[in-house]
Scaffold this motif. Structure first.
Motif, PDB file in Angstrom:
ATOM      1  N   ARG A  22     128.391  77.819  19.498  1.00 43.32           N
ATOM      2  CA  ARG A  22     129.794  77.507  19.792  1.00 43.32           C
ATOM      3  C   ARG A  22     130.258  76.331  18.947  1.00 43.32           C
ATOM      4  O   ARG A  22     129.543  75.343  18.772  1.00 43.32           O
ATOM      5  CB  ARG A  22     129.970  77.179  21.275  1.00 43.32           C
ATOM      6  N   GLY A  23     131.499  76.458  18.433  1.00 40.65           N
ATOM      7  CA  GLY A  23     132.092  75.383  17.670  1.00 40.65           C
ATOM      8  C   GLY A  23     132.990  74.532  18.542  1.00 40.65           C
ATOM      9  O   GLY A  23     133.332  74.902  19.676  1.00 40.65           O
ATOM     10  N   GLU A  24     133.412  73.390  18.039  1.00 43.22           N
ATOM     11  CA  GLU A  24     134.282  72.490  18.803  1.00 43.22           C
ATOM     12  C   GLU A  24     135.633  73.112  19.096  1.00 43.22           C
ATOM     13  O   GLU A  24     136.308  72.732  20.063  1.00 43.22           O
ATOM     14  CB  GLU A  24     134.458  71.171  18.045  1.00 43.22           C
ATOM     15  N   ASP A  25     136.041  74.076  18.294  1.00 44.75           N
ATOM     16  CA  ASP A  25     137.331  74.744  18.504  1.00 44.75           C
ATOM     17  C   ASP A  25     137.237  75.892  19.510  1.00 44.75           C
ATOM     18  O   ASP A  25     138.232  76.578  19.774  1.00 44.75           O
ATOM     19  CB  ASP A  25     137.898  75.258  17.185  1.00 44.75           C
ATOM     20  N   GLY A  26     136.043  76.131  20.063  1.00 47.05           N
ATOM     21  CA  GLY A  26     135.877  77.193  21.055  1.00 47.05           C
ATOM     22  C   GLY A  26     135.393  78.516  20.500  1.00 47.05           C
ATOM     23  O   GLY A  26     135.050  79.423  21.268  1.00 47.05           O
ATOM     24  N   GLY A  27     135.361  78.668  19.200  1.00 49.75           N
ATOM     25  CA  GLY A  27     134.861  79.898  18.603  1.00 49.75           C
ATOM     26  C   GLY A  27     133.365  80.067  18.854  1.00 49.75           C
ATOM     27  O   GLY A  27     132.636  79.072  18.953  1.00 49.75           O
ATOM     28  N   THR A  28     132.910  81.303  18.975  1.00 49.11           N
ATOM     29  CA  THR A  28     131.502  81.564  19.238  1.00 49.11           C
ATOM     30  C   THR A  28     130.950  82.618  18.286  1.00 49.11           C
ATOM     31  O   THR A  28     131.686  83.480  17.794  1.00 49.11           O
ATOM     32  CB  THR A  28     131.267  82.063  20.684  1.00 49.11           C
ATOM     33  N   ILE A  29     129.657  82.535  18.068  1.00 49.55           N
ATOM     34  CA  ILE A  29     128.924  83.528  17.291  1.00 49.55           C
ATOM     35  C   ILE A  29     127.624  83.827  18.017  1.00 49.55           C
ATOM     36  O   ILE A  29     126.960  82.914  18.519  1.00 49.55           O
ATOM     37  CB  ILE A  29     128.634  83.031  15.866  1.00 49.55           C
ATOM     38  N   SER A  30     127.265  85.099  18.093  1.00 49.31           N
ATOM     39  CA  SER A  30     125.989  85.490  18.680  1.00 49.31           C
ATOM     40  C   SER A  30     125.154  86.205  17.619  1.00 49.31           C
ATOM     41  O   SER A  30     125.694  86.923  16.774  1.00 49.31           O
ATOM     42  CB  SER A  30     126.195  86.395  19.894  1.00 49.31           C
ATOM     43  N   ILE A  31     123.855  85.988  17.674  1.00 50.00           N
ATOM     44  CA  ILE A  31     122.917  86.641  16.764  1.00 50.00           C
ATOM     45  C   ILE A  31     121.837  87.301  17.605  1.00 50.00           C
ATOM     46  O   ILE A  31     121.275  86.678  18.512  1.00 50.00           O
ATOM     47  CB  ILE A  31     122.263  85.628  15.803  1.00 50.00           C
ATOM     48  N   LYS A  32     121.542  88.548  17.307  1.00 52.22           N
ATOM     49  CA  LYS A  32     120.476  89.265  17.999  1.00 52.22           C
ATOM     50  C   LYS A  32     119.588  89.965  16.978  1.00 52.22           C
ATOM     51  O   LYS A  32     120.088  90.653  16.087  1.00 52.22           O
ATOM     52  CB  LYS A  32     121.052  90.298  18.975  1.00 52.22           C
ATOM     53  N   ILE A  33     118.283  89.764  17.114  1.00 51.70           N
ATOM     54  CA  ILE A  33     117.297  90.408  16.249  1.00 51.70           C
ATOM     55  C   ILE A  33     116.444  91.316  17.123  1.00 51.70           C
ATOM     56  O   ILE A  33     115.879  90.863  18.123  1.00 51.70           O
ATOM     57  CB  ILE A  33     116.392  89.377  15.552  1.00 51.70           C
ATOM     58  N   THR A  34     116.342  92.584  16.762  1.00 53.71           N
ATOM     59  CA  THR A  34     115.599  93.551  17.571  1.00 53.71           C
ATOM     60  C   THR A  34     114.552  94.261  16.730  1.00 53.71           C
ATOM     61  O   THR A  34     114.829  94.695  15.612  1.00 53.71           O
ATOM     62  CB  THR A  34     116.554  94.606  18.176  1.00 53.71           C
ATOM     63  N   ASP A  35     113.349  94.377  17.285  1.00 58.60           N
ATOM     64  CA  ASP A  35     112.291  95.176  16.670  1.00 58.60           C
ATOM     65  C   ASP A  35     112.081  96.411  17.531  1.00 58.60           C
ATOM     66  O   ASP A  35     111.666  96.306  18.687  1.00 58.60           O
ATOM     67  CB  ASP A  35     110.997  94.373  16.568  1.00 58.60           C
ATOM     68  N   SER A  36     112.374  97.581  16.985  1.00 57.52           N
ATOM     69  CA  SER A  36     112.221  98.848  17.702  1.00 57.52           C
ATOM     70  C   SER A  36     110.945  99.572  17.306  1.00 57.52           C
ATOM     71  O   SER A  36     110.857 100.793  17.388  1.00 57.52           O
ATOM     72  CB  SER A  36     113.437  99.748  17.427  1.00 57.52           C
ATOM     73  N   GLY A  37     109.932  98.815  16.886  1.00 56.78           N
ATOM     74  CA  GLY A  37     108.678  99.419  16.444  1.00 56.78           C
ATOM     75  C   GLY A  37     107.965 100.195  17.525  1.00 56.78           C
ATOM     76  O   GLY A  37     107.135 101.053  17.216  1.00 56.78           O
ATOM     77  N   GLY A  38     108.271  99.907  18.797  1.00 52.53           N
ATOM     78  CA  GLY A  38     107.632 100.609  19.890  1.00 52.53           C
ATOM     79  C   GLY A  38     108.233 101.966  20.168  1.00 52.53           C
ATOM     80  O   GLY A  38     107.799 102.658  21.097  1.00 52.53           O
ATOM     81  N   MET A  39     109.229 102.345  19.400  1.00 51.84           N
ATOM     82  CA  MET A  39     109.847 103.672  19.529  1.00 51.84           C
ATOM     83  C   MET A  39     110.137 104.190  18.125  1.00 51.84           C
ATOM     84  O   MET A  39     111.288 104.397  17.738  1.00 51.84           O
ATOM     85  CB  MET A  39     111.122 103.589  20.379  1.00 51.84           C
ATOM     86  N   PRO A  40     109.076 104.379  17.308  1.00 52.55           N
ATOM     87  CA  PRO A  40     109.245 104.660  15.880  1.00 52.55           C
ATOM     88  C   PRO A  40     110.063 105.891  15.546  1.00 52.55           C
ATOM     89  O   PRO A  40     110.850 105.881  14.607  1.00 52.55           O
ATOM     90  CB  PRO A  40     107.803 104.784  15.373  1.00 52.55           C
ATOM     91  N   GLY A  41     109.878 106.985  16.291  1.00 56.66           N
ATOM     92  CA  GLY A  41     110.618 108.201  15.984  1.00 56.66           C
ATOM     93  C   GLY A  41     112.106 108.028  16.176  1.00 56.66           C
ATOM     94  O   GLY A  41     112.915 108.402  15.328  1.00 56.66           O
ATOM     95  N   VAL A  42     112.480 107.434  17.296  1.00 56.70           N
ATOM     96  CA  VAL A  42     113.893 107.208  17.597  1.00 56.70           C
ATOM     97  C   VAL A  42     114.505 106.240  16.595  1.00 56.70           C
ATOM     98  O   VAL A  42     115.598 106.456  16.069  1.00 56.70           O
ATOM     99  CB  VAL A  42     114.058 106.690  19.034  1.00 56.70           C
ATOM    100  N   ALA A  43     113.786 105.136  16.336  1.00 56.78           N
ATOM    101  CA  ALA A  43     114.302 104.136  15.402  1.00 56.78           C
ATOM    102  C   ALA A  43     114.484 104.719  14.006  1.00 56.78           C
ATOM    103  O   ALA A  43     115.479 104.432  13.328  1.00 56.78           O
ATOM    104  CB  ALA A  43     113.361 102.931  15.362  1.00 56.78           C
ATOM    105  N   ALA A  44     113.530 105.535  13.574  1.00 56.70           N
ATOM    106  CA  ALA A  44     113.621 106.127  12.239  1.00 56.70           C
ATOM    107  C   ALA A  44     114.823 107.052  12.125  1.00 56.70           C
ATOM    108  O   ALA A  44     115.536 107.056  11.117  1.00 56.70           O
ATOM    109  CB  ALA A  44     112.333 106.886  11.921  1.00 56.70           C
ATOM    110  N   MET A  45     115.088 107.858  13.170  1.00 54.31           N
ATOM    111  CA  MET A  45     116.241 108.754  13.148  1.00 54.31           C
ATOM    112  C   MET A  45     117.543 107.970  13.116  1.00 54.31           C
ATOM    113  O   MET A  45     118.481 108.306  12.391  1.00 54.31           O
ATOM    114  CB  MET A  45     116.202 109.678  14.362  1.00 54.31           C
ATOM    115  N   ALA A  46     117.602 106.895  13.929  1.00 50.62           N
ATOM    116  CA  ALA A  46     118.816 106.091  13.978  1.00 50.62           C
ATOM    117  C   ALA A  46     119.097 105.450  12.629  1.00 50.62           C
ATOM    118  O   ALA A  46     120.227 105.451  12.140  1.00 50.62           O
ATOM    119  CB  ALA A  46     118.693 105.031  15.066  1.00 50.62           C
TER     120      ALA A  46
END
Length: 218
Positions: free
Chosen positions: A98-122
């Motif tokens: 969050r910045g002083e002006d109230g603006g926000t940014i979110s960051i998300k990092i996901t590893d879908s290695g536990g569902m390789p077939g689905v992740a590969a198709m996506a």
């Protein structure tokens, strides 16, 4: 619905979306399989033995890759977890700034290695999609960032934008901004070390193999 299963369901939804003909002409869409058959195939793949899937990156290591701060923004929260359902699993970490002006940014990092077939198709569907759209207040387009396929969107009416990046057939990066210029969203993307994060995949696999070898010797 258990919120812990949401990352899995979102990935399933993305797979269905790209295979149901997003961005494909109507004549080509007629060749697409029906939704029931597609979901059945996805679930059959998901029910394969989990030991066939690559090792997941430890979510704590993903969390450590989240920037401590962004330009003119302080990090106000950070979390991570591993979650699973239906024989699939994902690991993810996310943070909000969050910045002083109230603006926000979110960051998300996901590893879908536990569902390789689905992740590969996506990711295959994502890589094949081409979008280039503009309105009076914003745009949406596919592009390439750090050599990886990405989707970029921005709406000046709400000063909201997002960038989604997919890499290594299993990693996804989501950066979203609210009440910020698009330059701030790009700055957040620039703060990510894609090479280091991608390197965590090999590290996780090596650690899993070493653990398996040590267990076999006991």
């Amino acid at each position: 619905m258990n919120i812990r299963f949401r990352p899995l369901l979102l990935c399933l939804s993305a797979t269905v979306f790209v295979h149901m003909g997003a961005g494909i002409p109507a004549t080509a869409q007629q060749q697409q399989p029906d939704l029931g058959a597609l979901l059945q195939g996805i679930m059959q793949g998901a029910n394969q033995k989990t030991q066939d899937a690559p090792a997941l990156v430890n979510f704590r290591e993903l969390k450590a890759q989240l920037p401590a701060e962004l330009p003119d923004m302080k990090r106000i929260s950070a979390s991570g977890e591993k979650t699973g359902a239906f024989g699939m699993s994902v690991a993810f970490a996310e943070a909000t700034y969050r910045g002083e002006d109230g603006g926000t940014i979110s960051i998300k990092i996901t590893d879908s290695g536990g569902m390789p077939g689905v992740a590969a198709m996506a990711q295959a569907g994502f890589a094949a999609t081409e979008i280039d759209r503009e309105t009076e207040t914003g745009y949406e387009r596919t592009t390439t960032i750090e050599g990886h396929r990405a989707l970029e969107q921005y709406d000046s009416r709400y000063e909201s934008g997002s960038i989604m990046i997919m890499a290594k057939k299993r990693l996804s990066f989501e950066v979203k901004g609210n009440q910020v210029p698009m330059e701030a969203v790009h700055a957040a993307v620039d703060a990510l070390d894609f090479e280091a994060i991608s390197g965590l995949i090999e590290k996780a696999q090596k650690e899993a193999e070493e653990a398996e070898a040590a267990s076999a010797e006991e």
